[in-house]
Design an enzyme around this catalytic site. Structure first.
Site, PDB file in Angstrom:
ATOM      1  N   GLU A   1      -0.459   4.005  -7.691  1.00  0.00           N
ATOM      2  CA  GLU A   1      -1.268   2.840  -7.863  1.00  0.00           C
ATOM      3  C   GLU A   1      -1.443   1.666  -6.649  1.00  0.00           C
ATOM      4  O   GLU A   1      -0.069   1.329  -5.695  1.00  0.00           O
ATOM      5  CB  GLU A   1       0.335   0.831  -8.517  1.00  0.00           C
ATOM      6  CG  GLU A   1       0.434   1.152 -10.081  1.00  0.00           C
ATOM      7  CD  GLU A   1      -1.248   1.065 -10.770  1.00  0.00           C
ATOM      8  OE1 GLU A   1      -1.761   0.132 -10.438  1.00  0.00           O
ATOM      9  OE2 GLU A   1      -0.959   1.795 -12.413  1.00  0.00           O
ATOM     10  N   LEU A   2      -2.438   2.218  -5.410  1.00  0.00           N
ATOM     11  CA  LEU A   2      -2.962   1.996  -4.221  1.00  0.00           C
ATOM     12  C   LEU A   2      -3.245   0.687  -3.694  1.00  0.00           C
ATOM     13  O   LEU A   2      -3.381   0.154  -4.879  1.00  0.00           O
ATOM     14  CB  LEU A   2      -3.523   3.394  -4.182  1.00  0.00           C
ATOM     15  CG  LEU A   2      -2.541   4.802  -4.480  1.00  0.00           C
ATOM     16  CD1 LEU A   2      -3.038   5.736  -4.323  1.00  0.00           C
ATOM     17  CD2 LEU A   2      -0.708   4.802  -3.752  1.00  0.00           C
TER      18      LEU A   2
ATOM     19  N   CYS B   1      -2.309  -6.284  -3.679  1.00  0.00           N
ATOM     20  CA  CYS B   1      -3.562  -5.358  -3.721  1.00  0.00           C
ATOM     21  C   CYS B   1      -4.477  -5.705  -4.635  1.00  0.00           C
ATOM     22  O   CYS B   1      -6.234  -5.252  -4.408  1.00  0.00           O
ATOM     23  CB  CYS B   1      -3.044  -4.243  -4.662  1.00  0.00           C
ATOM     24  SG  CYS B   1      -2.116  -5.084  -5.820  1.00  0.00           S
TER      25      CYS B   1
HETATM   26  P1  NAP Z   1       3.813   1.278   1.655  1.00  0.00           P
HETATM   27  O1  NAP Z   1       3.899   1.275   3.052  1.00  0.00           O
HETATM   28  O2  NAP Z   1       3.068   2.910   1.390  1.00  0.00           O
HETATM   29  O3  NAP Z   1       5.367   1.242   1.230  1.00  0.00           O
HETATM   30  C1  NAP Z   1       5.741   1.450   0.039  1.00  0.00           C
HETATM   31  C2  NAP Z   1       6.802   2.203  -0.139  1.00  0.00           C
HETATM   32  O4  NAP Z   1       6.930   3.266  -0.309  1.00  0.00           O
HETATM   33  C3  NAP Z   1       8.641   1.374   0.475  1.00  0.00           C
HETATM   34  O5  NAP Z   1       9.207   1.757  -0.692  1.00  0.00           O
HETATM   35  C4  NAP Z   1       7.866   2.919   1.850  1.00  0.00           C
HETATM   36  O6  NAP Z   1       9.289   2.663   2.044  1.00  0.00           O
HETATM   37  C5  NAP Z   1       7.586   4.138   0.722  1.00  0.00           C
HETATM   38  N1  NAP Z   1       7.302   5.474   1.431  1.00  0.00           N
HETATM   39  C6  NAP Z   1       7.210   5.383   2.876  1.00  0.00           C
HETATM   40  N2  NAP Z   1       6.727   6.592   3.370  1.00  0.00           N
HETATM   41  C7  NAP Z   1       6.375   7.317   2.074  1.00  0.00           C
HETATM   42  C8  NAP Z   1       6.894   8.222   2.214  1.00  0.00           C
HETATM   43  N3  NAP Z   1       6.256   9.012   2.830  1.00  0.00           N
HETATM   44  N4  NAP Z   1       6.881   8.740   1.114  1.00  0.00           N
HETATM   45  C9  NAP Z   1       7.848   8.469  -0.782  1.00  0.00           C
HETATM   46  N5  NAP Z   1       7.870   6.804   0.065  1.00  0.00           N
HETATM   47  C10 NAP Z   1       7.645   6.188   0.919  1.00  0.00           C
HETATM   48  O7  NAP Z   1       3.209   0.239   0.885  1.00  0.00           O
HETATM   49  P2  NAP Z   1       3.697  -1.374   1.161  1.00  0.00           P
HETATM   50  O8  NAP Z   1       3.280  -1.877   3.080  1.00  0.00           O
HETATM   51  O9  NAP Z   1       5.228  -1.860   0.960  1.00  0.00           O
HETATM   52  O10 NAP Z   1       2.397  -2.180   0.205  1.00  0.00           O
HETATM   53  C11 NAP Z   1       1.498  -2.128   0.541  1.00  0.00           C
HETATM   54  C12 NAP Z   1       0.217  -1.691  -0.202  1.00  0.00           C
HETATM   55  O11 NAP Z   1       0.527  -1.730  -1.167  1.00  0.00           O
HETATM   56  C13 NAP Z   1      -1.377  -2.385  -0.168  1.00  0.00           C
HETATM   57  O12 NAP Z   1      -1.778  -1.547  -0.106  1.00  0.00           O
HETATM   58  C14 NAP Z   1      -0.852  -2.142  -1.600  1.00  0.00           C
HETATM   59  O13 NAP Z   1      -2.112  -2.418  -1.449  1.00  0.00           O
HETATM   60  C15 NAP Z   1      -0.525  -1.640  -2.147  1.00  0.00           C
HETATM   61  N6  NAP Z   1       0.011  -2.210  -3.544  1.00  0.00           N
HETATM   62  C16 NAP Z   1      -0.730  -1.882  -4.296  1.00  0.00           C
HETATM   63  C17 NAP Z   1      -0.246  -2.706  -5.827  1.00  0.00           C
HETATM   64  C18 NAP Z   1      -0.947  -1.871  -6.954  1.00  0.00           C
HETATM   65  O14 NAP Z   1      -0.243  -2.183  -8.078  1.00  0.00           O
HETATM   66  N7  NAP Z   1      -2.076  -1.733  -7.157  1.00  0.00           N
HETATM   67  C19 NAP Z   1       0.571  -3.859  -6.180  1.00  0.00           C
HETATM   68  C20 NAP Z   1       0.919  -4.402  -4.719  1.00  0.00           C
HETATM   69  C21 NAP Z   1       0.885  -3.212  -3.629  1.00  0.00           C
HETATM   70  P3  NAP Z   1       9.577   1.466   3.612  1.00  0.00           P
HETATM   71  O15 NAP Z   1       9.966   0.836   3.067  1.00  0.00           O
HETATM   72  O16 NAP Z   1      10.936   2.210   3.650  1.00  0.00           O
HETATM   73  O17 NAP Z   1       8.972   2.100   4.625  1.00  0.00           O
END
Ligand code: NAP
Length: 479
Positions: free
Chosen positions: A250-251, A284
């Site tokens: 879900e991106l 998002c």
């Molecule tokens: P993020 O930086 O991608 O982090 C999401 C999760 O991934 C965190 O738990 C993070 O851990 C972990 N992560 C980081 N690097 C990783 C790796 N190499 N391998 C596996 N996991 C890893 O996103 P965010 O800033 O928290 O959230 C914002 C994003 O989420 C936005 O792009 C938004 O659009 C998207 N989003 C999408 C939806 C949907 O339903 N489509 C809903 C909500 C949010 P750490 O925190 O420890 O870095």
């Protein structure tokens, strides 16, 4: 408050581990200190989930899984205020939105509790095939095993539950890695599920950095499925790492909202202010692009700017606050940079554009071009662009000109046109006469293109958390 990973029902308190502070994005006060899990801890969490799946969860009857989820919902209802205040402190989300998030989380638990009892099977008409006489065929939906759930900071409770609750409903075990910026509500949630009767080891919480733990978790051979909500770059990496595992991604998005010429501006302005600026645009499906028919453009823009400037900005813990900080200073600076880049290329800042620390004022931009980051990429910040259009064909083309396709809003009283446009928009979901930002937890939700793979919305997530097994019986040959 000191918190640590929870493995097999026990909080890790043993050997000395590195720690990380969780700070309130509004006033930088320390909310908690987390003890970071090592790769060793993560491996232990996965191994434990693997044995608990085989020994306990896959044998647990549906009514028990359902009861645990319903008990959790009831407990959460009693502690709603405490969950909401925690989200506000760790994420900087205005309290009224945090309370809304907890309400939704309770519903997700209840939907999952009901769904656990309706994981139905099918009897196949075997005699429809030549030679199929006297054969009985049936399907069974079986749990997958260990599910890795990796979640973002922006809805730390509800989006975690969109993975955990369906996984439990289906009889899986879960290794849960929440965002490092918002681990406290995740920690409270895991404790609550245990209190509600979830067996130790059915849900292991691993607090640590995604960059350090991500590869091991996603590649581990005992993990059967990875369900991730977060950014596109991390989603891409997970896709590469996951190999043959099932995945749900879900991106991000740069959601369009389209206002046709028969819309009454006064009817939509307030919703679009909320849609663009709720939780500082860190949603998002935030209304990032608003396409307005040229006949309404000037009047819409005037009212939209006025209503945006009336937002109550301040301490997210104050119940009156409608707009608070971004998650950290780095995120606010990055967004400010995008505003400045667009302005340098000719875009106009109608209001906002001022940043100090984690606060970025609600920003409306016009004169934007498709190649500017504020349009082409996901802003994930309080920046909305308002763009005029002339024809239906043109606005469909503009809306689809994106690598993303999560959810859109279309406003018109002409339902024939609304459906025509909805059919042509390249999106996972389209709302008619509703903002792109609106979501219920029981409809299928998930993007096309680079917005993701798979669907959530409890029933659909349960579907993705099970395998379809076929069992056949040959009645021609009794033995
Ligand atoms: P993020 O930086 O991608 O982090 C999401 C999760 O991934 C965190 O738990 C993070 O851990 C972990 N992560 C980081 N690097 C990783 C790796 N190499 N391998 C596996 N996991 C890893 O996103 P965010 O800033 O928290 O959230 C914002 C994003 O989420 C936005 O792009 C938004 O659009 C998207 N989003 C999408 C939806 C949907 O339903 N489509 C809903 C909500 C949010 P750490 O925190 O420890 O870095």
């Amino acid at each position: 408050m000191k918190i640590a990973s929870i493995i097999n029902g026990k909080e890790f308190k043993g050997k000395q581990r590195e720690t990380l502070a969780v700070n309130n994005p509004y006033n930088q006060e320390k909310v908690a200190e987390i003890s970071l899990a090592s790769i060793e801890d993560l491996n232990e969490a996965i191994d434990n989930c693997f044995s608990v799946f085989h020994d306990t969860m896959k044998k647990m009857p549906a009514y028990q899984r359902s009861d645990i989820l319903r008990n959790t919902a009831n407990l959460m209802e009693d502690r709603k205020q405490s969950f909401a205040e925690t989200i506000t402190k760790e994420a900087g989300k205005p309290l009224k939105y945090s309370l809304g998030e907890v309400d939704r989380a309770i519903q997700v638990l209840r939907f999952a509790s009901e769904e656990a009892k309706h994981i139905n099977s099918e009897v196949i008409p075997m005699d429809a095939a030549i030679g199929g006489e006297n054969r009985l065929g049936l399907t069974k939906k079986v749990p997958l095993g260990v599910v890795a759930a990796i979640t973002p900071f922006n809805f730390p409770l509800n989006l975690s539950l969109h993975k955990i609750a369906p996984a439990i409903a289906a009889g899986n075990t879960i290794v849960f890695k929440p965002a490092e910026k918002t681990p406290v509500s995740a920690y409270m949630l895991v404790k609550l599920l245990h209190e509600a009767g979830l067996p130790p080891g059915a849900l292991n919480l691993v607090l640590g950095l995604g960059e350090e733990l991500g590869d091991t978790l996603v590649q581990h051979e005992k993990v059967q499925k990875v369900t991730f909500t977060g950014s596109l770059p991390v989603g891409r990496k997970i896709r590469e790492n996951a190999g043959f595992k099932k995945i749900t991604l879900e991106l991000g998005s740069n959601s369009p909202n389209i206002l046709f010429d028969d819309v009454k501006v006064g009817d939509v302005v307030a919703d679009l202010v909320k849609g663009g600026f709720a939780f500082s645009g860190q949603v998002c499906i935030s209304a990032q692009r608003i396409y307005v028919h040229q006949s309404l453009y000037d009047s819409f823009l005037e009212e939209y700017v006025k209503a945006t400037e009336a937002l109550v900005i301040g301490d997210p813990m104050d119940e009156q606050t409608e707009f608070g900080p971004m998650i950290n200073e780095e995120a606010a600076e990055r967004a400010k940079q995008w505003i400045d880049d667009a302005a340098a290329k000719g875009a106009k800042i109608q209001t906002g554009g001022k940043q100090q620390g984690t606060m970025l004022t609600p920003t409306i931009m016009t004169n934007v071009k498709n190649d500017m980051k504020v349009i082409a990429e996901e802003v994930f910040a309080p920046i909305v662009s308002v763009i005029p259009f002339e024809t239906e064909e043109e606005v469909i083309k503009l809306s689809n000109d994106s690598i993303y396709g999560l959810q859109a809003g279309v406003f018109t009283n002409d339902l024939t046109r609304a459906f025509r446009v909805a059919n042509q928009l390249e999106m996972g979901g389209v709302w008619i006469n509703e903002i792109s930002t609106y979501r219920q937890d029981n409809h299928p939700y998930g993007g096309v293109k680079q917005s993701g793979i798979g669907k959530e919305g409890v029933k659909y997530a349960v579907e993705d958390m099970t395998d379809l097994k076929f069992i056949g019986l040959n009645l021609n040959k009794p033995r």
